[in-house]
Design a protein around this motif. Sequence first.
Motif, short mmCIF file in Angstrom:
data_model
loop_
_atom_site.label_atom_id
_atom_site.label_comp_id
_atom_site.label_asym_id
_atom_site.label_seq_id
_atom_site.Cartn_x
_atom_site.Cartn_y
_atom_site.Cartn_z
N MET A 16 0.82 -1.20 0.00
CA MET A 16 0.00 0.00 0.00
C MET A 16 0.86 1.26 0.00
O MET A 16 0.57 2.22 -0.69
CB MET A 16 -0.94 0.01 1.20
CG MET A 16 -2.06 -1.00 1.09
SD MET A 16 -3.09 -1.06 2.57
CE MET A 16 -3.65 0.60 2.70
N TYR A 17 1.94 1.26 0.76
CA TYR A 17 2.83 2.42 0.83
C TYR A 17 3.49 2.66 -0.52
O TYR A 17 3.59 3.79 -0.97
CB TYR A 17 3.87 2.21 1.93
CG TYR A 17 4.84 3.36 2.03
CD1 TYR A 17 4.45 4.55 2.63
CD2 TYR A 17 6.12 3.25 1.53
CE1 TYR A 17 5.32 5.61 2.72
CE2 TYR A 17 7.01 4.31 1.62
CZ TYR A 17 6.60 5.47 2.21
OH TYR A 17 7.47 6.53 2.28
N LYS A 18 3.96 1.57 -1.15
CA LYS A 18 4.62 1.72 -2.45
C LYS A 18 3.64 2.21 -3.52
O LYS A 18 4.03 2.91 -4.43
CB LYS A 18 5.25 0.38 -2.87
CG LYS A 18 6.47 0.05 -2.07
CD LYS A 18 7.08 -1.25 -2.52
CE LYS A 18 8.32 -1.57 -1.70
NZ LYS A 18 8.93 -2.83 -2.12
N PHE A 19 2.38 1.81 -3.41
CA PHE A 19 1.38 2.25 -4.36
C PHE A 19 1.16 3.74 -4.25
O PHE A 19 1.06 4.49 -5.15
CB PHE A 19 0.07 1.51 -4.14
CG PHE A 19 -1.04 1.94 -5.04
CD1 PHE A 19 -1.01 1.61 -6.38
CD2 PHE A 19 -2.09 2.70 -4.57
CE1 PHE A 19 -2.04 2.01 -7.23
CE2 PHE A 19 -3.11 3.11 -5.39
CZ PHE A 19 -3.08 2.76 -6.74
#
Length: 65
Positions: free
Chosen positions: A62-65
């Motif tokens: 989610m963070y990388k997205f």
Amino acid sequence: MAYAMLEKFEKYWGDYSTLLAIVIVLDPRYMMVLVRLAFSKLSIPVEVEASIKEIYDTLVKMYKF
């Protein structure tokens, strides 16, 4: 009677929601400590570590997205 109560407990609390666990992790008051504590009471230790890893990996995605 106890067996019927255990079945109902497992029905509602046997599975966990990854999304709800992520919401708890993002709340700075609780973080992963509460999730680890909850899973340790609901599962055997091997399953706890697998569940924590799944939540952590989902958070990273989610963070990388």
